[in-house]
Structure formats: C-alpha cells, structure tokens
Design an enzyme around this catalytic site. Structure first.
Site, PDB file in Angstrom:
ATOM      1  N   PRO A   1       0.804  -1.214   0.000  1.00  0.00           N
ATOM      2  CA  PRO A   1       0.000   0.000   0.000  1.00  0.00           C
ATOM      3  C   PRO A   1       0.838   1.266   0.000  1.00  0.00           C
ATOM      4  O   PRO A   1       1.646   1.505   0.895  1.00  0.00           O
ATOM      5  CB  PRO A   1      -0.825  -0.113   1.291  1.00  0.00           C
ATOM      6  CG  PRO A   1      -0.169  -1.161   2.109  1.00  0.00           C
ATOM      7  CD  PRO A   1       0.685  -1.983   1.225  1.00  0.00           C
ATOM      8  N   GLU A   2       0.671   2.065  -1.040  1.00  0.00           N
ATOM      9  CA  GLU A   2       1.196   3.420  -1.071  1.00  0.00           C
ATOM     10  C   GLU A   2      -0.028   4.338  -1.104  1.00  0.00           C
ATOM     11  O   GLU A   2      -1.132   3.887  -0.814  1.00  0.00           O
ATOM     12  CB  GLU A   2       2.120   3.604  -2.285  1.00  0.00           C
ATOM     13  CG  GLU A   2       3.318   2.630  -2.249  1.00  0.00           C
ATOM     14  CD  GLU A   2       4.290   2.788  -3.401  1.00  0.00           C
ATOM     15  OE1 GLU A   2       4.414   3.891  -3.932  1.00  0.00           O
ATOM     16  OE2 GLU A   2       4.930   1.787  -3.769  1.00  0.00           O
TER      17      GLU A   2
ATOM     18  N   LYS B   1       0.680   8.038   3.510  1.00  0.00           N
ATOM     19  CA  LYS B   1       0.252   6.659   3.739  1.00  0.00           C
ATOM     20  C   LYS B   1      -0.403   6.487   5.101  1.00  0.00           C
ATOM     21  O   LYS B   1      -0.739   5.368   5.491  1.00  0.00           O
ATOM     22  CB  LYS B   1       1.463   5.717   3.627  1.00  0.00           C
ATOM     23  CG  LYS B   1       2.194   5.822   2.291  1.00  0.00           C
ATOM     24  CD  LYS B   1       3.502   5.048   2.323  1.00  0.00           C
ATOM     25  CE  LYS B   1       4.426   5.515   1.211  1.00  0.00           C
ATOM     26  NZ  LYS B   1       5.772   4.928   1.333  1.00  0.00           N
TER      27      LYS B   1
ATOM     28  N   ARG C   1      17.154  -1.741  -1.424  1.00  0.00           N
ATOM     29  CA  ARG C   1      15.991  -2.241  -2.142  1.00  0.00           C
ATOM     30  C   ARG C   1      16.338  -2.211  -3.614  1.00  0.00           C
ATOM     31  O   ARG C   1      17.500  -2.106  -3.972  1.00  0.00           O
ATOM     32  CB  ARG C   1      14.752  -1.424  -1.813  1.00  0.00           C
ATOM     33  CG  ARG C   1      14.867   0.017  -2.223  1.00  0.00           C
ATOM     34  CD  ARG C   1      13.763   0.843  -1.641  1.00  0.00           C
ATOM     35  NE  ARG C   1      13.923   0.953  -0.208  1.00  0.00           N
ATOM     36  CZ  ARG C   1      12.988   1.403   0.602  1.00  0.00           C
ATOM     37  NH1 ARG C   1      11.842   1.743   0.136  1.00  0.00           N
ATOM     38  NH2 ARG C   1      13.215   1.509   1.882  1.00  0.00           N
TER      39      ARG C   1
END
Length: 323
Positions: A2-3, A61, A297
């Site tokens: 979820p962004e 968020k 990442r």
DNA sequence: AGTGACTCCTGCCCGC
DNA sequence: TGCGGGCAGGAGTCAC
C-alpha cells in the site's frame, strides 16, 4: 504494497460506512499490531471503547479516524492506521470467518437515527485489521493543529509527514525549493516522507520513468522544469492507480487489495527488469529495463529514457541480473 | 544534514 | 521433499 492510492481506496471505503458508528468492543488478537501504542493493549481497548467515529482522513500513507465521546467531550483524539507492507482494513457485516492474519477486531454499532444512510441496512458490523507481516499497526493519538498553519487537525505523530501530491494544499514551489536545498539523490528524496509523502518504491520508480529522470540525479541539479515534470508524473501515476484501485471494493465490503488489476496492466518499470521499455519500443529502439540495488531495495529504470548522470557513468551500480 | 545499519515480520522462491 | 538462505519493503531509531 500500500502506497498513497491504496490507502486512499481504503479511506474512501471506510468513509462510506463507519462515520457516526460507535465502538462497542475491541478485541486484540495480536499485541504486535499495537507496537506503536505506547500505553499498551489494555489502555488501547479502554480508550477506544465507547468512542464515536468520524470521517476518515489521510495524509500520505497515514490514515486516521477522528474519535469523540458521545457522552461529554473528551479532548480530540484519533485512531491512527498505518498499513505498513500488508495491512488491510476490512468491513465485515456478515460474520465472515476470521482471516488467517486477523490482528484486531472492532465491534461497531449502527449509526444513530435519523441520519443514517437509507441504503445502510446493516445494524452491526466489524472493522477488522488484518496484517500478514505486521509492519503496520493501529494506535491512538491526540489531534493537533497542522504545523503549516492550515486549519485542519492532524495526529501529533503524523505532523512531520509532508503534504502529499493529491493534497489541495500541496505546493510545487515549496517542494522544488526544499528539493534544491538538499544534497542527496532524487529517489531518496522522493521516498522521504517529510519532503513529499505517499510515495513508496513502486510509484517512485514509475514516476521517475514517466518524468524521464534517473533515480540517482543529484537533487541540487534538478531544475524547475524537471521538478514540475516529476510532480506531474507522480500525480498522473497515482490518479490512474487510484481509479483502477477503485474497482476492488464495493459499498459494504472494503477489500483492500490495491495490488490487483493495476500491477499487471499499468506498471512500466517496476517488476519489468529485462523486458523492453515500451516508450523506447514506440520509437523503434529496443532497450531493456534495468534493475539495480539502491538503498537496500531495488530500482528499476530505462537506461536510455532515464539517462545516467555524467558523474556516475564511469562507475555503474551493481546490476541485479535479469539482463 | 546525510547516510548506512539495524529492527520489526512473514511468505515465497531459489538452490542444494 | 525439505531445509536454509535471501529477498521484499515502510519507517523509526541510532551511530557516525
């Protein structure tokens, strides 16, 4: 994950159902989802029980539901929700079997007469927090005035979060000024929620591709035109994702699966390492999307559309294969 | 101020 | 087939 668009889908789903309902009971199945509620589980249950829920709000968020006490005014407070990596807020009115990763359950009353919506025939219901990886969580916080002087109230723990690109008060000028003052790399800045909020790894890569900017461009070299292009790209990708995410819930059941649909069809770089860049293909070039390690990442980008800054050309980053 | 390391956590996917 | 390691990632905290 979820962004901003996924969180906004959740907010809208909650908005259609929870305002004016009261919290009749709280069941905590896993204390780890309350990690950020410093006062602990018992206090959480005690403070939340008996409150009435207001209109859900969001910044970046973070999502929160303002709370009031029907019998006498307590101070302004809110139930804050962060979905982390895998959190879901699900509305259940039919006694669905508990989900495997159900962590917290709120039993809600019906909204009081005479103002409840005519189509809302469900007297009772549950609001469930489901979270596989437990990076998200719920907590109670007090509401304070927004630090920039705007009239709205915001949880004290969310005050450091910058306005997001879909916020009417978001300012390109302010973003550009602050970005230029930094001495860092562009993607790092985009992921910094105190500079601009709501962007995570996926939409950062997508927006940079749309804006044709390399993720390691120095922030102090970004000119006004590039900033505007970048913010346009962020707004476009988020608006489009939001529209597609809107198909994953209906009026009663808030299915928070922002990933479905959108991820497969619309992503241009994320998860596409080794596949052709579609913009290059349109121009008759065959370029493959690259993936590199960055900030612990991955970063996906087109090496042609998003040219490597001159200073970096002699020392390429670790490639992550698939090419 | 900027940055890296570390932490929280589960599930999946890979190679052996 | 089973096990272990690596990876994924939001965000807070801490050390340099």
């Amino acid at each position: 994950m979820p962004e901003l668009p996924e969180v906004e889908v959740v907010r809208r789903g909650l908005s259609a159902w929870i305002p004016r309902r009261e919290v009749e009971a709280v069941e905590v199945l896993d204390d780890r989802s309350l990690r950020r509620h410093a006062a602990g589980r018992d206090a959480f249950v005690r403070q939340l029980t008996g409150t009435r829920m207001g209109e859900p709000q969001r910044r970046g968020k973070y999502l929160w539901i303002p709370l009031t006490r029907p019998n006498g005014g307590d101070q302004d407070g809110a139930l804050v929700v962060h979905l982390g990596m895998s959190g879901q807020m699900l509305v259940d009115t039919t006694g669905t079997t508990d989900q495997p990763h159900l962590r917290i359950r709120l039993l809600l009353s019906s909204p009081p007469e005479p103002h409840h919506r005519p189509d809302d025939v469900t007297p009772l219901g549950e609001l469930r927090f489901v979270d596989q990886r437990i990076f998200g969580g719920l907590y109670l916080d007090r509401l304070i005035a927004a630090p920039d002087g705007a009239p709205e109230l915001i949880p004290s723990t969310v005050a450091h979060i910058a306005r997001d690109p879909l916020d009417p008060r978001f300012s390109l000028d302010a973003f550009h000024t602050r970005l230029r003052r930094r001495t860092s790399e562009l993607k790092r800045a985009l992921l910094d929620q105190s500079l601009i909020s709501g962007i995570g790894n996926i939409y950062a890569d997508e927006a940079l591709w749309r804006a044709r900017l390399h993720y390691r461009r120095r922030t102090e070299t970004i000119n006004r035109t590039e900033s505007a292009r970048l913010i346009d790209a962020v707004e476009d990708v988020m608006t489009q994702a939001l529209a597609e995410g809107g198909t994953s819930f209906d009026s009663l059941y808030v299915n928070v699966n922002g990933a479905s649909g959108y991820f497969d069809r619309s992503l241009q770089v994320y998860g596409r390492a080794g596949q052709p860049c579609r913009r290059c293909a349109e121009q008759g070039r065959e370029t493959l999307i690259r993936r590199e390690k960055f900030m612990n990442r991955s970063s996906a980008f087109c090496p042609v559309c998003q040219p490597t800054p001159r200073a970096l050309r002699s020392s390429p980053r670790d490639s992550m294969g698939k090419i």
